[in-house]
Design a protein around this motif. Structure first.
Motif, short mmCIF file in Angstrom:
data_model
loop_
_atom_site.label_atom_id
_atom_site.label_comp_id
_atom_site.label_asym_id
_atom_site.label_seq_id
_atom_site.Cartn_x
_atom_site.Cartn_y
_atom_site.Cartn_z
N ALA A 218 0.85 -1.21 0.00
CA ALA A 218 0.00 0.00 0.00
C ALA A 218 0.88 1.25 0.00
CB ALA A 218 -0.88 -0.02 1.25
N PRO A 219 0.33 2.39 -0.44
CA PRO A 219 1.10 3.63 -0.33
C PRO A 219 1.45 3.92 1.13
CG PRO A 219 -1.11 4.01 -1.28
CD PRO A 219 -1.01 2.56 -1.00
N LEU A 220 2.54 4.67 1.33
CA LEU A 220 3.00 4.96 2.70
C LEU A 220 2.52 6.34 3.15
CD1 LEU A 220 6.76 3.94 3.13
CD2 LEU A 220 4.72 2.90 4.15
N LEU A 221 2.04 6.39 4.40
CA LEU A 221 1.63 7.67 4.97
C LEU A 221 2.83 8.64 4.99
CD1 LEU A 221 -0.14 9.63 6.62
CD2 LEU A 221 0.30 8.24 8.65
N PHE A 222 3.99 8.10 5.26
CA PHE A 222 5.19 8.93 5.37
C PHE A 222 5.41 9.76 4.09
CE2 PHE A 222 9.80 9.72 5.53
CZ PHE A 222 9.91 10.22 6.81
N ASP A 223 5.04 9.19 2.95
CA ASP A 223 5.25 9.91 1.69
C ASP A 223 4.37 11.16 1.57
OD1 ASP A 223 7.17 8.13 0.99
OD2 ASP A 223 5.79 6.80 -0.09
N GLU A 224 3.27 11.20 2.35
CA GLU A 224 2.37 12.37 2.30
C GLU A 224 2.68 13.38 3.41
OE1 GLU A 224 0.37 12.80 -0.17
OE2 GLU A 224 0.91 10.81 -0.93
N VAL A 225 3.56 12.99 4.33
CA VAL A 225 3.81 13.85 5.50
C VAL A 225 4.60 15.10 5.09
CG1 VAL A 225 5.12 13.95 7.67
CG2 VAL A 225 3.63 12.01 7.21
N ASN A 226 4.18 16.24 5.62
CA ASN A 226 4.81 17.52 5.25
C ASN A 226 6.24 17.60 5.78
OD1 ASN A 226 4.92 19.25 7.90
ND2 ASN A 226 2.96 18.16 7.91
N ASP A 227 7.02 18.53 5.22
CA ASP A 227 8.46 18.60 5.53
C ASP A 227 8.74 18.94 6.99
OD1 ASP A 227 9.07 17.85 3.05
OD2 ASP A 227 9.52 19.87 2.29
N ASN A 228 7.93 19.86 7.56
CA ASN A 228 8.16 20.23 8.97
C ASN A 228 8.02 19.02 9.88
OD1 ASN A 228 8.68 22.84 8.49
ND2 ASN A 228 6.61 23.59 8.98
N SER A 229 6.99 18.25 9.63
CA SER A 229 6.76 17.06 10.47
C SER A 229 7.89 16.06 10.28
CB SER A 229 5.43 16.39 10.12
OG SER A 229 4.38 17.28 10.37
N LYS A 230 8.33 15.92 9.05
CA LYS A 230 9.43 14.98 8.79
C LYS A 230 10.69 15.42 9.52
CE LYS A 230 8.36 12.79 4.39
NZ LYS A 230 8.26 13.03 2.96
N GLN A 231 10.91 16.73 9.52
CA GLN A 231 12.12 17.24 10.18
C GLN A 231 12.03 17.03 11.71
OE1 GLN A 231 12.79 21.44 10.09
NE2 GLN A 231 15.00 21.19 10.00
N HIS A 232 10.84 17.31 12.24
CA HIS A 232 10.60 17.09 13.67
C HIS A 232 10.92 15.63 14.03
CE1 HIS A 232 8.43 17.98 17.50
NE2 HIS A 232 8.14 16.69 17.44
N PHE A 233 10.49 14.73 13.16
CA PHE A 233 10.70 13.30 13.40
C PHE A 233 12.18 12.94 13.33
CE2 PHE A 233 10.33 8.78 11.90
CZ PHE A 233 9.74 8.29 13.05
N GLU A 234 12.86 13.51 12.36
CA GLU A 234 14.31 13.22 12.23
C GLU A 234 15.06 13.67 13.48
OE1 GLU A 234 15.89 15.02 8.66
OE2 GLU A 234 14.52 13.80 7.46
N ILE A 235 14.68 14.85 13.98
CA ILE A 235 15.37 15.36 15.18
C ILE A 235 15.04 14.49 16.39
CG2 ILE A 235 15.71 17.38 16.68
CD1 ILE A 235 15.01 19.13 14.24
N LEU A 236 13.79 14.05 16.46
CA LEU A 236 13.43 13.14 17.56
C LEU A 236 14.33 11.90 17.54
CD1 LEU A 236 11.67 11.93 19.83
CD2 LEU A 236 10.06 11.17 18.08
N CYS A 237 14.57 11.37 16.34
CA CYS A 237 15.43 10.18 16.23
C CYS A 237 16.85 10.49 16.73
CB CYS A 237 15.48 9.66 14.80
SG CYS A 237 13.88 9.02 14.27
N ILE A 238 17.32 11.70 16.44
CA ILE A 238 18.67 12.08 16.91
C ILE A 238 18.70 12.05 18.44
CG2 ILE A 238 20.33 14.01 17.07
CD1 ILE A 238 19.44 14.80 14.21
#
Ligand code: HAM
Length: 416
Positions: A218-238
């Motif tokens: 199925a398509p991935l939700l992550f592919d629709e997620v906006n850039d700010n949210s993606k960045q927030h997530f990347e920093i959380l992983c750090i």
């Protein structure tokens, strides 16, 4: 008459495990500057309809709701977050400080099919951190759950995290997902078929193998997620990496409540079978505003205490707290009076004490003291009274000590 289906008595022998959890949690959370909050078990039904979401299973199928005598629509809370945000708005707590950190514990109610780890009345321990949007807060909140669970000995944990973006992202994704799944409609499990039009994102959670197989492409939700949210997530992983908290990214993790955005997470365990989620949480930056408060970002989690207990009991055995003194006396009123005086005095000295209330012989009463595993047996017989003495029997060494019936002497002997 028995307790209602899906509800449980917590008997005295089990309470020590509850106290263990509650003590550990209150200490750990107080050290992180979280303060306890208690909100009512009943709230207006509308709070959950607006807060948790009309199309969620919780609101749609699982709420205990009734009309009270004043014709108000009331609901037994199915979760704690909505009540805490209601309280935060009602008491204008936002005007005091930039952020608020709460923890809570209490009974929640959901009309679900009961099974091991799933009840209709269950208890949650939770935290809510209101006021700040920063991935560092997400990491703090997640680390609290991780630290708490590991500190009580639960190591078989898997932390799954995801970002579910904004409402708009999810709307766009839902359309794509529905499009994709419609082709496989006949092959989906019946629950997923029902959800396809009402709440398609929940299909991602399906435990049905065939449905999961279909979802793999199925398509991935992550592919629709906006850039700010993606960045927030990347920093959380750090941050999580820096804290050495192990996690896996699960792109299908969406959670079952509508108020979430961006960060979503769950702690699962391999030791519980079907009901394997110990803790669930996430960010809910719009809830407070949607309920009539000011724009206040927030994040939190809740742990199911019963599930935790199922696990904890497999791992540790907590002994009953030992009795310090068991008072036995002859059956005359004179002896009984002396014994109740001694009972009162010892209690006031913080000594754990009980008193034999039967009219059996002293010998039998002493036997009972051994059975109760008391450290001492304090004997007040006719002989002792005549001499102004009491006998203190150390039940671990079997040594008798005759001491003057002065409180200080008895206490000294017991405490040394
Ligand atoms: P939830 O995922 O619905 O989230 O529930 C959290 C936890 O409560 C679950 O992971 C599970 O351990 C336990 N739980 C839920 N239903 C039952 C049940 N019927 N029987 C036993 N345990 C159960 C919430 O409730 C959100 N309010 C969490 C949160 C706080 N999100 C942000 N802040």
């Amino acid at each position: 008459m028995n307790s209602l289906r899906g509800t449980c008595d917590i008997l005295p022998d089990e309470m020590k495990y509850w106290h263990f959890i509650e003590k550990k949690a209150s200490c750990l959370l107080a050290n992180a500057n979280y303060t306890e909050i208690r909100t009512p078990i009943i709230e207006q039904k509308e709070l959950f309809a607006r807060g948790v979401g009309l199309e969620t299973d919780i609101v749609n199928k699982e709420m205990y709701s009734f009309e009270d005598q004043g014709k108000r629509q009331i609901t037994l809370r199915p979760e704690g977050t909505a009540g805490i945000t209601r309280s935060f708005i009602e008491h204008k707590l936002y005007s005091d400080k930039p952020s608020y950190k709460f923890w809570y514990k209490g009974a929640m109610f959901r009309y679900e099919r009961p099974q091991s780890g799933r009840q209709r009345q269950f208890h949650q321990l939770g935290v809510e951190c209101l006021g700040i949007k920063d991935a560092r807060i997400d990491a703090e909140v997640i680390s609290l759950a991780y630290n708490f669970l590991t500190s009580i000995g639960i190591k078989e944990l898997s932390l799954e995290i995801n970002t579910i973006g904004s409402k708009l992202d999810r709307k766009k994704y839902e359309a794509k997902l529905v499009n994709y799944l419609q082709v496989y409609y006949q092959e989906l499990d019946s629950d997923s078929q029902k959800r396809l039009n009402k709440n398609p994102l929940r299909i991602l959670d399906s435990k049905n193998r065939n449905t999961q197989k279909i979802l793999n492409k199925a398509p991935l939700l992550f592919d629709e997620v906006n850039d700010n949210s993606k960045q927030h997530f990347e920093i959380l992983c750090i941050y999580l990496n820096a804290l050495k908290i192990p996690y896996v990214i699960n792109y299908k993790l969406v959670r079952g409540l509508d108020y979430y955005n961006d960060t979503a997470f769950e702690f699962k365990t391999s030791l519980l079978g079907g009901q394997d989620t110990l803790c669930g949480g996430g960010r809910y930056d719009n809830l407070i505003e949607e309920l009539g408060g000011p724009n206040t970002p927030a994040i939190g989690w809740a742990i199911g205490i019963e599930r935790l207990l199922l696990l904890l009991k497999q791992k540790i055995h907590i002994n009953n707290e030992q009795l310090d003194v068991y008072i036995v006396s002859d059956n005359s009123i004179r002896c009984k009076v002396e014994s109740i005086i001694m009972f009162n005095k010892l209690r006031h000295e913080n000594i754990k004490v009980d008193m034999d209330q039967t009219n059996s012989t002293i010998r039998k009463k002493i036997k009972r003291a051994y059975k109760l595993q008391s450290r001492y047996c304090l004997i007040i017989g006719e002989e002792e009274i005549k001499k102004g003495k009491i006998t203190l029997k150390n039940l671990t060494t079997n040594n008798d000590e005759t001491i003057n019936a002065h409180l200080e002497m008895a206490i000294n002997s017991i405490l040394t």
